[in-house]
Scaffold this active site. Structure first.
Site, PDB file in Angstrom:
ATOM      1  N   LYS A  46       0.832  -1.199   0.000  1.00 53.78           N
ATOM      2  CA  LYS A  46       0.000   0.000   0.000  1.00 53.78           C
ATOM      3  C   LYS A  46       0.880   1.267   0.000  1.00 53.78           C
ATOM      4  CE  LYS A  46      -3.769  -2.222  -0.527  1.00 53.78           C
ATOM      5  NZ  LYS A  46      -4.522  -3.002   0.418  1.00 53.78           N
TER       6      LYS A  46
HETATM    7  C1  PLP Z   1      -5.598  -3.994   0.750  1.00 60.17           C
HETATM    8  C2  PLP Z   1      -7.069  -3.762   0.750  1.00 60.17           C
HETATM    9  C3  PLP Z   1      -7.876  -4.068   1.846  1.00 60.17           C
HETATM   10  C4  PLP Z   1      -7.382  -4.840   3.019  1.00 60.17           C
HETATM   11  O1  PLP Z   1      -6.284  -4.276   3.631  1.00 60.17           O
HETATM   12  P1  PLP Z   1      -5.492  -5.130   4.751  1.00 60.17           P
HETATM   13  O2  PLP Z   1      -4.730  -4.083   5.478  1.00 60.17           O
HETATM   14  O3  PLP Z   1      -4.624  -6.086   3.984  1.00 60.17           O
HETATM   15  O4  PLP Z   1      -6.500  -5.817   5.581  1.00 60.17           O
HETATM   16  C5  PLP Z   1      -9.200  -3.712   1.824  1.00 60.17           C
HETATM   17  N1  PLP Z   1      -9.735  -3.110   0.747  1.00 60.17           N
HETATM   18  C6  PLP Z   1      -9.009  -2.815  -0.338  1.00 60.17           C
HETATM   19  C7  PLP Z   1      -9.666  -2.120  -1.482  1.00 60.17           C
HETATM   20  C8  PLP Z   1      -7.656  -3.142  -0.384  1.00 60.17           C
HETATM   21  O5  PLP Z   1      -6.927  -2.886  -1.475  1.00 60.17           O
END
Ligand code: PLP
Length: 393
Positions: free
Chosen positions: A190
């Site tokens: 991210k």
């Molecule tokens: C990565 C992601 C999540 C989940 O994030 P985590 O921190 O891995 O639980 C939820 N929604 C979207 C759109 C994502 O890209």
């Protein structure tokens, strides 16, 4: 087999520097390896980053956990329906099922791949309790229209902002808008990372209090306060069967240093996106939409789509890029195609024509701050070579 001697260029890589490493080492030496002072500081600094220290920021061990806590705290439960986009990761929708409520998936706007507001309106029933927009790729969903709709129908709004740090919408940062809650992700790929982690942000003090209790086993240390000023340090009450969703100080240490670099990371990704846009303008490719004038795109993902008249299909393009040593991904295989969602709700691709059309033609190419200009040129050359007929290459 790879056609190149160059090292493999992955589709995403974290950007972790010496400051992050030093902060983690400091945490390890401090003895606070689970939730402690750094998690608390990360929450305060996150509110400061969003420019509003009155926001409640609740650090959690994933965005999935934050979405679950937010949905629980707004009161979603059996019999309720929550509307979200089919064009997302399953985490957005699965938390609704954890709570025994039902998910209504709707199609996207074909230009932005963000949830289609008209489709939300058509999906509202007397059971609808909440809306969960996703800021796809880091481009804000149409939050003014979504909030207006929610207000008219008395619905809660939980923003999945996993891609949206930092994103603005109408000049205001996502996280500071009029939703009940907004949830960010710090997963490895991210826009900033703590390895695994997330942040639930809300203006609602009662929602924040509930989420904090449920974050750690349903444990309430404040319960005693009402009866006596003197709370023994060992005392707590269990007020609900809560979860284990707290962020460790080791992870928060990474977050503290990553947050300082969030805007520099974004600026670098934006520059790479601009180079891609310019290079691909004349090719049979659809480049991703820009933010509205005056707004900021977080550029978590650079999602290319093959034009309908492109000489090759998406799968061939991905194979050719891998052969050139370049990693790609697809965001997303829409939820309506996955067996669980398809079978539970009897979903068909024809119900989601825009998401389906985009899915069949889309790929995400490398976009991360550590890419060198040479890496960017290499991706551009490989994409150009792959989609240009051999005769004119
Ligand atoms: C990565 C992601 C999540 C989940 O994030 P985590 O921190 O891995 O639980 C939820 N929604 C979207 C759109 C994502 O890209």
């Amino acid at each position: 087999m790879s056609d190149t001697d160059l090292p493999f260029l992955p589709f995403a890589l974290p950007d972790i520097g010496e400051a992050e490493i030093a902060e983690v080492v400091d945490t390890l030496r401090s003895g606070w390896v689970t939730t402690g002072p750094k998690a608390a500081r990360f929450e305060r600094e996150f509110a400061a980053f969003l420019g509003d220290e009155t926001l409640h920021c609740i650090a959690v061990n994933s965005a999935t956990a934050g979405l679950h806590l937010a949905a629980e705290a707004v009161g979603i439960g059996p019999g309720d329906e929550v509307i979200t986009t089919t064009h997302t990761f399953t985490a957005t929708a699965e938390v609704v099922r954890y709570l025994g409520a039902d998910v209504k998936l709707v199609d996207v706007d074909p230009a932005t791949l963000n949830i289609d507001v008209a489709a939300i309106e058509a999906a509202i029933t007397p059971r609808t309790k909440a809306l969960m927009p996703v800021h796809f790729a880091g481009l804000a969903a149409d939050m003014d229209a979504i909030h207006a709709l929610a207000h008219r129908h008395g619905l809660k709004v939980i923003e999945d902002a996993a891609h949206a740090l930092p994103t603005t919408c109408g000049g205001r940062l996502v996280g500071t808008l009029a939703s009940e809650a907004t949830v960010f992700s710090f997963y490895a790929n991210k826009t900033i990372t703590t390895g695994e982690g997330g942040m639930l942000v809300t203006r609602d003090a009662a929602l924040a209090a509930r989420a904090k209790v449920m974050r750690l086993h349903g444990m309430n240390r404040d319960a005693f306060d009402r009866f006596t000023a003197k709370v023994p340090s060992w005392y707590y009450e269990i007020v609900a069967p809560g979860y284990k969703y707290n962020l460790t100080d080791i992870a928060a240490a990474l977050g503290l240093q990553q947050l300082k670099r969030a805007e520099a990371f974004r600026a670098r990704r934006e520059a790479i996106a601009a180079a891609y846009d310019a290079a691909f303008a004349e090719l049979p490719l659809i480049t991703p939409p820009r933010a509205r004038p005056g707004d900021t795109h977080a550029w978590h993902l650079y999602v290319l789509r093959l034009a309908d008249d492109a000489p090759i299909g998406r799968d061939t393009l991905i194979e050719r890029l891998f052969a050139a040593g370049i990693g790609c991904s697809v965001h997303y295989i829409p939820l309506h195609l996955h067996p669980y969602w398809r079978e539970r709700y009897g979903l068909q691709p024809a119900m989601f024509p825009h998401s389906q059309h985009a899915y069949e033609r889309m790929l995400s190419i490398p976009l991360f701050s550590r890419m060198s200009d040479g890496d960017v040129d290499r991706v551009i050359a490989a994409v150009r070579g792959a989609v240009t007929p051999a005769a004119v290459r």
